[in-house]
Design a protein around this motif. Structure first.
Motif, PDB file in Angstrom:
ATOM      1  N   THR A 249       0.865  -1.181   0.000  1.00 22.48           N
ATOM      2  CA  THR A 249       0.000   0.000   0.000  1.00 22.48           C
ATOM      3  C   THR A 249       0.901   1.231   0.000  1.00 22.48           C
ATOM      4  OG1 THR A 249      -1.782  -1.122   1.193  1.00 22.48           O
ATOM      5  CG2 THR A 249      -1.755   1.289   1.249  1.00 22.48           C
ATOM      6  N   LEU A 250       0.698   2.086  -0.993  1.00 18.02           N
ATOM      7  CA  LEU A 250       1.527   3.270  -1.160  1.00 18.02           C
ATOM      8  C   LEU A 250       0.666   4.517  -1.083  1.00 18.02           C
ATOM      9  CD1 LEU A 250       3.624   2.097  -4.265  1.00 18.02           C
ATOM     10  CD2 LEU A 250       4.166   1.756  -1.844  1.00 18.02           C
TER      11      LEU A 250
ATOM     12  N   ILE B  48      -3.223  16.041 -11.756  1.00 19.81           N
ATOM     13  CA  ILE B  48      -1.817  15.905 -11.391  1.00 19.81           C
ATOM     14  C   ILE B  48      -1.578  16.589 -10.046  1.00 19.81           C
ATOM     15  CG2 ILE B  48       0.559  16.486 -12.074  1.00 19.81           C
ATOM     16  CD1 ILE B  48      -0.746  14.332 -13.771  1.00 19.81           C
ATOM     17  N   GLU B  49      -0.713  15.972  -9.222  1.00 20.67           N
ATOM     18  CA  GLU B  49      -0.380  16.411  -7.863  1.00 20.67           C
ATOM     19  C   GLU B  49      -1.489  16.150  -6.858  1.00 20.67           C
ATOM     20  OE1 GLU B  49       2.598  17.457  -6.460  1.00 20.67           O
ATOM     21  OE2 GLU B  49       3.324  16.756  -8.391  1.00 20.67           O
ATOM     22  N   SER B  50      -2.507  15.364  -7.263  1.00 24.91           N
ATOM     23  CA  SER B  50      -3.481  14.913  -6.282  1.00 24.91           C
ATOM     24  C   SER B  50      -2.845  13.842  -5.393  1.00 24.91           C
ATOM     25  CB  SER B  50      -4.713  14.328  -6.976  1.00 24.91           C
ATOM     26  OG  SER B  50      -5.407  15.327  -7.691  1.00 24.91           O
ATOM     27  N   VAL B  51      -3.351  13.736  -4.175  1.00 26.87           N
ATOM     28  CA  VAL B  51      -2.830  12.760  -3.212  1.00 26.87           C
ATOM     29  C   VAL B  51      -3.705  11.511  -3.273  1.00 26.87           C
ATOM     30  CG1 VAL B  51      -2.156  12.364  -0.821  1.00 26.87           C
ATOM     31  CG2 VAL B  51      -2.124  14.675  -1.758  1.00 26.87           C
ATOM     32  N   VAL B  52      -3.076  10.349  -3.512  1.00 25.69           N
ATOM     33  CA  VAL B  52      -3.819   9.102  -3.644  1.00 25.69           C
ATOM     34  C   VAL B  52      -3.169   8.021  -2.796  1.00 25.69           C
ATOM     35  CG1 VAL B  52      -4.645   9.631  -5.974  1.00 25.69           C
ATOM     36  CG2 VAL B  52      -2.497   8.384  -5.675  1.00 25.69           C
ATOM     37  N   GLN B  53      -3.972   7.013  -2.517  1.00 24.93           N
ATOM     38  CA  GLN B  53      -3.489   5.803  -1.853  1.00 24.93           C
ATOM     39  C   GLN B  53      -3.825   4.621  -2.756  1.00 24.93           C
ATOM     40  OE1 GLN B  53      -4.741   5.181   2.244  1.00 24.93           O
ATOM     41  NE2 GLN B  53      -4.968   2.985   1.871  1.00 24.93           N
ATOM     42  N   VAL B  54      -2.811   3.819  -3.084  1.00 28.39           N
ATOM     43  CA  VAL B  54      -3.035   2.672  -3.966  1.00 28.39           C
ATOM     44  C   VAL B  54      -2.554   1.405  -3.271  1.00 28.39           C
ATOM     45  CG1 VAL B  54      -2.835   4.044  -6.064  1.00 28.39           C
ATOM     46  CG2 VAL B  54      -0.804   2.951  -5.123  1.00 28.39           C
TER      47      VAL B  54
ATOM     48  N   ALA C  91      -6.651  -1.653  -5.741  1.00 25.85           N
ATOM     49  CA  ALA C  91      -7.575  -0.692  -5.137  1.00 25.85           C
ATOM     50  C   ALA C  91      -6.893   0.661  -5.055  1.00 25.85           C
ATOM     51  CB  ALA C  91      -8.004  -1.159  -3.744  1.00 25.85           C
ATOM     52  N   ALA C  92      -7.705   1.714  -5.106  1.00 27.91           N
ATOM     53  CA  ALA C  92      -7.160   3.073  -5.030  1.00 27.91           C
ATOM     54  C   ALA C  92      -8.158   3.970  -4.327  1.00 27.91           C
ATOM     55  CB  ALA C  92      -6.851   3.607  -6.427  1.00 27.91           C
ATOM     56  N   GLU C  93      -7.636   5.019  -3.699  1.00 29.04           N
ATOM     57  CA  GLU C  93      -8.468   5.991  -3.004  1.00 29.04           C
ATOM     58  C   GLU C  93      -7.909   7.383  -3.237  1.00 29.04           C
ATOM     59  OE1 GLU C  93      -9.933   7.182   1.531  1.00 29.04           O
ATOM     60  OE2 GLU C  93      -8.782   5.335   1.169  1.00 29.04           O
ATOM     61  N   LEU C  94      -8.768   8.294  -3.625  1.00 31.75           N
ATOM     62  CA  LEU C  94      -8.361   9.691  -3.797  1.00 31.75           C
ATOM     63  C   LEU C  94      -8.436  10.376  -2.434  1.00 31.75           C
ATOM     64  CD1 LEU C  94      -7.602  12.079  -5.639  1.00 31.75           C
ATOM     65  CD2 LEU C  94     -10.051  12.463  -5.995  1.00 31.75           C
ATOM     66  N   LEU C  95      -7.289  10.684  -1.870  1.00 29.66           N
ATOM     67  CA  LEU C  95      -7.251  11.291  -0.542  1.00 29.66           C
ATOM     68  C   LEU C  95      -7.514  12.787  -0.591  1.00 29.66           C
ATOM     69  CD1 LEU C  95      -4.166   9.406   0.936  1.00 29.66           C
ATOM     70  CD2 LEU C  95      -6.587   8.837   1.162  1.00 29.66           C
ATOM     71  N   ASN C  96      -7.055  13.435  -1.669  1.00 34.93           N
ATOM     72  CA  ASN C  96      -7.301  14.875  -1.795  1.00 34.93           C
ATOM     73  C   ASN C  96      -6.957  15.306  -3.221  1.00 34.93           C
ATOM     74  OD1 ASN C  96      -7.987  17.475  -1.150  1.00 34.93           O
ATOM     75  ND2 ASN C  96      -6.526  17.677   0.527  1.00 34.93           N
ATOM     76  N   PRO C  97      -7.939  15.865  -3.960  1.00 31.57           N
ATOM     77  CA  PRO C  97      -7.625  16.341  -5.315  1.00 31.57           C
ATOM     78  C   PRO C  97      -6.832  17.640  -5.264  1.00 31.57           C
ATOM     79  CG  PRO C  97      -9.887  16.870  -4.756  1.00 31.57           C
ATOM     80  CD  PRO C  97      -9.353  16.075  -3.608  1.00 31.57           C
ATOM     81  N   CYS C  98      -6.177  17.945  -6.356  1.00 30.87           N
ATOM     82  CA  CYS C  98      -5.342  19.144  -6.437  1.00 30.87           C
ATOM     83  C   CYS C  98      -5.898  20.095  -7.493  1.00 30.87           C
ATOM     84  CB  CYS C  98      -3.899  18.759  -6.794  1.00 30.87           C
ATOM     85  SG  CYS C  98      -2.770  20.156  -6.954  1.00 30.87           S
ATOM     86  N   LYS C  99      -5.978  21.370  -7.131  1.00 23.63           N
ATOM     87  CA  LYS C  99      -6.371  22.380  -8.102  1.00 23.63           C
ATOM     88  C   LYS C  99      -5.199  22.695  -9.028  1.00 23.63           C
ATOM     89  CE  LYS C  99      -9.884  24.647  -5.240  1.00 23.63           C
ATOM     90  NZ  LYS C  99     -10.331  25.943  -4.650  1.00 23.63           N
ATOM     91  N   LYS C 100      -5.446  23.539 -10.003  1.00 26.18           N
ATOM     92  CA  LYS C 100      -4.393  23.903 -10.938  1.00 26.18           C
ATOM     93  C   LYS C 100      -3.273  24.631 -10.204  1.00 26.18           C
ATOM     94  CE  LYS C 100      -3.439  26.239 -15.306  1.00 26.18           C
ATOM     95  NZ  LYS C 100      -3.990  27.069 -16.411  1.00 26.18           N
TER      96      LYS C 100
END
Length: 790
Positions: free
Chosen positions: A166-167, A211-217, A244-253
């Protein structure tokens, strides 16, 4: 031996460990004749006796606890009993003898753990044994403890094939909805985006996340297909097959891309510092800083008995040194000052008996707009009692060698040393860069019989001198306009004429002075300076101090110019340390040459050979001050201090004309049995800047200020309302606004006088209203800010 005298001890990981008698390696500390023998583990799991040492009693095993082979010891058995220990099997005893170097290493490790005094109370032998046995292995930091990930991106390799991991990290790059690059502080890893219908939700998440969003895979480590390996990536042989993957926090431009090859202005980097910190270079710089500081603490505290003591930040204004920041108090007309260093406190600690002090100290200096300076900075502050200059230098050399990064060339100690006078005469500065030559050479004797009029006039003066530096390959790398710029620079900044000489080139026509020099003078210069083909000499004649200063500055400018043209003078991987000693104790003030000021600070002790001159001719007194220079930059300075109250009062009151009442607390302390003491402070920011090769010290500080002292991220310093200022009895006087609009670092720039404040009791405040008319180009936010504080 009696079986009852052989205690069964709780070993590492709960396994019972038996003791065997090994050859003693010496005491580990403690009073003479105290306690029993200290035990260290051998490679066989048996314990070896390392000599008698004071230790707390060992808890015997209870009847229901597991035991190893051999009879159970009596309940009263204690480690402090001097009874001989039962030997284990013969093979175990021979193993102890054959592993003496190994045990010696553990013994030294224990000495560093327990401290140089050997009086700290260690844990019971069971946990201690476990600690030592684990210490025999190479310790690797566990980056995955206490968090949801199982691994970092950069640590994965072929040995992890088939493992489910898990990363967590940032999406750095994505290509054709097939794979993405996941990044964390440790490195990069390629993640394969699943294409199966059953994993449509995972694919949708990973493909649509910015791009630059924080994810857990979570997925399995697999080998990359044959021929698709990337040898430029440490993880280039493997990839992650996502389950499996989870979007922890999306990134704006983002305002800029988090990539090393993307050029960003420093103002933009500082405004979005939290984004700039994601870059691999900033991660490397700050993590290296942390490692070096930790090694320094280990060397000073664990190996040499220093005590880490914090000193106050709120202090009072003191004489000498740089300008200090002022902090208002609630008492009318009274202010604190932020200390520019813990100088007085560390001397008072010596009086208090803490004879080895150190601190990673925050310091403050209000030096205005000075490049390569920070209003707040960090230094490794050190003070010792009963020490001389040689002792301080040896300590610092060992400290730097111990904490030096492993990926850099190792340091060689001791460092070379040079007097202040030698440094000025040879390099024109008290912080010489000794990585390259081009030393200043006195050629006055060559021109004793010269026919050149202006050289004759110079040599007739009592202090007149003629000096030269040699620019290797100057005729090849430098052009006529470069020499013109050099001459203008010397005149504009030093009021000093400089003449180029071409002795072994066909360009002597470019230098009028070359035509006037006689052949025997050319021959003497060629021999003395070892002139090669295409070398150029720079000659300056006049007063020694000015001549050395201008040639020293031109030496560095020419080196920079040659390197931009392709010459190789200074190896960036080489680190040249140098001690500069025997500084003058006092220097004439620039604004009042007949008055003296401290060359270092007023607490520096005079040289023992010059104490008599302190009362008759103080300008000639040398000090016990020393600077440490690295590649032409001062990274540390210190001195032996005055510990005699009468001598300190004489220096302050008679020589420096300072108000001794401001330092009455220090003078009183020196009268109460102050030991001889000295110390040093290393500039941590400057040191790290040179070690990492960073272009500025701002690149080794997490949240630095701009060169004008502004925080572009938070817009500090900021204004305060009258209500906020009222408890501190402060009013703001607004001067007229100038046409100056923006500073070079991207900040809205107030005129220099706008930072000034009238400070005093409210009843004496001058009346005045802030101007409400904006100058052309001034931002409207400035008007709103002034209205709110009016």
């Amino acid at each position: 031996m009696a079986a009852a005298a052989s205690p069964t001890l709780e070993g590492a990981r709960g396994a019972p460990v038996h003791a065997c008698a090994g050859a003693p390696l010496g005491r580990l500390g403690g009073a003479e004749g105290a306690g029993g023998s200290a035990l260290l583990p051998s490679a066989t799991g048996y314990l070896c006796d390392l000599g008698r040492v004071e230790r707390p009693p060992l808890r015997p095993l209870e009847p229901n606890e597991p035991r190893g082979p051999g009879p159970r010891p009596p309940a009263a058995a204690r480690l402090s009993q001097p009874a001989p220990l039962t030997r284990g099997p013969p093979a175990a005893a021979s193993a102890c003898d054959s592993n003496m170097p190994f045990l010696r290493g553990l013994y030294l490790m224990y000495r560093s753990w327990s401290g140089p005094l050997g009086r700290s109370a260690p844990p019971h032998l069971g946990p201690f044994t476990r600690h030592l046995m684990l210490s025999t292995r190479r310790r690797i930091a566990d980056f995955n403890s206490f968090v949801v990930r199982t691994n970092t991106c950069g640590e994965l390799c072929s040995s992890h094939l088939g493992q489910e991991v898990t990363l967590c990290g940032w999406i750095q790059y994505r290509r054709q909805s097939l794979f993405l690059i996941l990044r964390d502080f440790h490195g990069l890893i390629q993640v394969v985006i699943p294409q199966e219908e059953s994993a449509a939700s995972v694919k949708k998440l990973l493909c649509e996340a910015p791009i630059e969003s924080v994810v857990q895979v979570t997925g399995t480590v697999i080998s990359r297909p044959l021929g698709q390996e990337n040898p430029k990536m440490p993880t280039g042989e493997i990839e992650i097959k996502v389950k499996a993957a989870e979007l922890l926090n999306p990134c704006k431009k983002l305002p800029f891309e988090i990539k090393e090859f993307i050029k960003k202005t420093e103002a933009l980097r500082m405004k979005y510092r939290y984004l700039d910190l994601r870059s691999s270079q900033m991660q490397y710089n700050l993590r290296l800083r942390s490692k070096m500081v930790m090694k320094m603490r280990e060397y000073l505290c664990n190996l040499h008995g220093f005590v880490d003591i914090e000193t106050p930040t709120l202090f009072k204004k003191t004489p000498g040194g740089a300008k200090e920041f002022v902090v208002p108090s609630r008492e009318p007309g009274k202010f604190y000052s932020l200390p520019q260093s813990p100088q007085q406190f560390k001397q008072l600690l010596m009086v208090g008996g803490f004879d080895r002090y150190f601190q990673v100290a925050r310091c403050y200096r209000d030096e205005g707009s000075r490049p390569e300076r920070q209003p707040e900075f960090t230094q490794i502050d050190i003070e010792m009692s009963f020490v001389d200059q040689a002792g301080i230098q040896k300590l610092i050399e060992g400290l730097l060698q111990y904490s030096w990064p492993k990926d850099k060339n190792p340091l060689t100690i001791p460092f070379p040393s040079m007097t202040y006078t030698e440094a000025l005469n040879l390099y024109g500065t008290d912080k010489p860069d000794t990585r390259f030559g081009m030393k200043i050479t006195d050629v006055s004797d060559v021109f004793r019989n010269t026919e050149i009029k202006f050289l004759q006039n110079v040599l007739k003066e009592p202090q007149g001198t003629i000096k030269i530096i040699c620019i290797p390959g100057g005729a090849k790398y430098l052009k006529s306009k470069d020499f013109e710029s050099i001459q203008k620079f010397a005149v504009n900044h030093f009021n000093q004429e400089v003449s180029p000489l071409f002795l072994k080139t066909g360009e002597s026509s470019k230098s009028p002075l070359s035509k006037l020099i006689k052949e025997e003078e050319k021959s003497a210069l060629t021999s003395l300076m070892r002139v090669q083909e295409e070398d150029v000499l720079l000659l300056a004649a006049g007063e020694p101090k000015r001549v050395c200063s201008v040639l020293g500055k031109l030496r560095l400018e020419c080196a920079d110019l040659l390197e931009t043209r392709g010459a190789v003078l200074r190896d960036p991987a080489v680190f040249h340390f140098l001690w500069v000693v025997d500084f003058p104790l006092f220097l004439p003030k620039e604004e009042a040459p007949r008055e003296l000021e401290s060359a270092h600070h007023p607490f520096t002790a005079p040289h023992p050979s010059d104490i008599h001159l302190l009362y008759t001719d103080p300008e000639k007194v040398r000090s016990q001050h020393y600077d440490l220079v690295l590649n032409g930059s001062e990274i540390g300075g210190g001195s032996i201090r005055i510990h005699n109250a009468e001598q300190q009062q004489y220096v302050l009151e008679v020589v420096l004309k300072e108000d001794v009442k401001l330092l009455s607390h220090l003078l009183q302390a020196l009268d109460f049995g102050a030991p001889p003491h000295g110390g040093i402070a290393l500039g941590l920011d400057r040191l790290l800047c040179l070690v990492t090769g960073a272009p500025t010290i701002r690149d080794v500080i997490a949240f630095p200020k701009s060169f004008r002292g502004h925080d572009l991220m938070s817009s500090a310093p900021d204004s305060m309302s009258p209500e906020d200022l009222e408890p501190y009895h402060i009013q703001v006087k607004w001067p007229e606004v100038t046409d100056r609009d923006h500073g070079s670092d991207g900040e809205p720039a107030l005129c220099e006088t706008e930072a000034s404040q009238w400070v005093g009791p409210p009843g004496l405040a001058k009346t005045g209203k802030p101007p409400e008319k904006l100058a052309e180009g001034q931002p409207p936010e400035l008007l709103e800010r002034r209205k709110s504080s009016k």
